[in-house]
Scaffold this motif. Sequence first.
Motif, short mmCIF file in Angstrom:
data_model
loop_
_atom_site.label_atom_id
_atom_site.label_comp_id
_atom_site.label_asym_id
_atom_site.label_seq_id
_atom_site.Cartn_x
_atom_site.Cartn_y
_atom_site.Cartn_z
N HIS A 48 34.65 40.03 43.90
CA HIS A 48 35.12 39.82 45.28
C HIS A 48 34.87 38.37 45.67
O HIS A 48 33.81 37.81 45.37
N HIS A 49 35.85 37.78 46.34
CA HIS A 49 35.72 36.40 46.82
C HIS A 49 36.53 36.27 48.10
O HIS A 49 37.74 36.10 48.07
N SER A 50 35.84 36.38 49.25
CA SER A 50 36.53 36.44 50.55
C SER A 50 37.27 35.15 50.89
O SER A 50 38.21 35.19 51.69
N ALA A 51 36.90 34.02 50.29
CA ALA A 51 37.58 32.76 50.60
C ALA A 51 39.04 32.76 50.16
O ALA A 51 39.82 31.91 50.61
N LEU A 52 39.44 33.72 49.33
CA LEU A 52 40.83 33.77 48.88
C LEU A 52 41.75 34.43 49.91
O LEU A 52 42.97 34.36 49.77
N GLY A 53 41.19 35.08 50.91
CA GLY A 53 42.00 35.72 51.94
C GLY A 53 41.39 37.02 52.40
O GLY A 53 40.38 37.48 51.86
N GLU A 54 42.01 37.62 53.41
CA GLU A 54 41.48 38.85 53.99
C GLU A 54 41.90 40.11 53.24
O GLU A 54 41.21 41.12 53.28
N SER A 55 43.02 40.10 52.58
CA SER A 55 43.55 41.28 51.91
C SER A 55 42.80 41.56 50.61
O SER A 55 42.55 40.66 49.81
N GLU A 56 42.49 42.84 50.38
CA GLU A 56 41.84 43.23 49.13
C GLU A 56 42.75 42.98 47.93
O GLU A 56 42.27 42.86 46.81
N ASP A 57 44.06 42.92 48.17
CA ASP A 57 44.98 42.61 47.07
C ASP A 57 44.78 41.19 46.56
O ASP A 57 45.17 40.86 45.45
N VAL A 58 44.18 40.34 47.39
CA VAL A 58 43.98 38.93 47.05
C VAL A 58 42.51 38.63 46.74
O VAL A 58 42.22 37.88 45.81
N ASN A 59 41.58 39.21 47.50
CA ASN A 59 40.17 38.82 47.37
C ASN A 59 39.32 39.74 46.51
O ASN A 59 38.13 39.52 46.36
N THR A 60 39.93 40.79 45.93
CA THR A 60 39.16 41.73 45.14
C THR A 60 39.89 42.04 43.83
O THR A 60 41.10 42.16 43.80
N TRP A 61 39.10 42.16 42.77
CA TRP A 61 39.63 42.55 41.46
C TRP A 61 38.63 43.51 40.83
O TRP A 61 37.45 43.19 40.69
N ILE A 62 39.10 44.70 40.50
CA ILE A 62 38.26 45.69 39.84
C ILE A 62 38.96 46.06 38.53
O ILE A 62 40.16 46.31 38.52
N VAL A 87 40.47 45.85 28.53
CA VAL A 87 40.72 46.36 29.87
C VAL A 87 41.73 47.49 29.76
O VAL A 87 42.79 47.32 29.16
N VAL A 88 41.38 48.65 30.33
CA VAL A 88 42.29 49.79 30.26
C VAL A 88 43.00 50.04 31.59
O VAL A 88 44.03 50.71 31.62
N HIS A 89 42.45 49.50 32.68
CA HIS A 89 43.09 49.65 33.99
C HIS A 89 42.49 48.63 34.93
O HIS A 89 41.30 48.32 34.84
N SER A 90 43.30 48.09 35.84
CA SER A 90 42.76 47.19 36.84
C SER A 90 43.53 47.34 38.14
O SER A 90 44.69 47.76 38.15
N VAL A 91 42.86 47.01 39.23
CA VAL A 91 43.48 47.00 40.56
C VAL A 91 43.08 45.70 41.25
O VAL A 91 42.04 45.12 40.95
N GLY A 92 43.93 45.25 42.15
CA GLY A 92 43.64 44.03 42.88
C GLY A 92 44.18 42.80 42.18
O GLY A 92 45.14 42.86 41.42
N ASN A 93 43.54 41.67 42.45
CA ASN A 93 44.00 40.37 42.00
C ASN A 93 43.47 40.03 40.61
O ASN A 93 42.41 39.44 40.46
N LYS A 94 44.25 40.39 39.58
CA LYS A 94 43.79 40.12 38.21
C LYS A 94 43.79 38.64 37.88
O LYS A 94 43.24 38.22 36.86
N ASN A 95 44.39 37.82 38.74
CA ASN A 95 44.38 36.36 38.54
C ASN A 95 43.26 35.68 39.33
O ASN A 95 43.28 34.47 39.52
#
Length: 112
Positions: A48-62, A87-95
């Motif tokens: 998680h990195h909140s500086a990338l934005g408010e949306s979990e699609d942008v600031n979180t990668w699991i 990696v078998v599955h991921s959600v969020g911002n893989k970049n």
Amino acid sequence: MISADALKAAWEGLLGPMELTQHMLTSHVVSVDGDEATVNYHLEALHHHSALGESEDVNTWIFYGRGSHGLRRSSGSWKVASVRLAVVHSVGNKNMPAAIMAAEGSSASSGN
């Protein structure tokens, strides 16, 4: 074989800039054959990195995966000889790692 310092530096370079990380490893299976060993496991990794934005699609990668560490006994102690992660599955911002490096690069060049 990678040195402990080199492995630590590689992980710090990738994960160090992230605001929050949590890695959970489970279901370890250890196989030993003389001076060689393999540790297989399952992994869930939250970033998680909140500086990338408010949306979990942008600031979180699991991501969820399967990992394997190859070990080799050397001078009486075990050393990491290899690391593999699938990696078998991921959600969020893989970049996310690249996005953080880009954001830090633009902050450094603008003097912030």
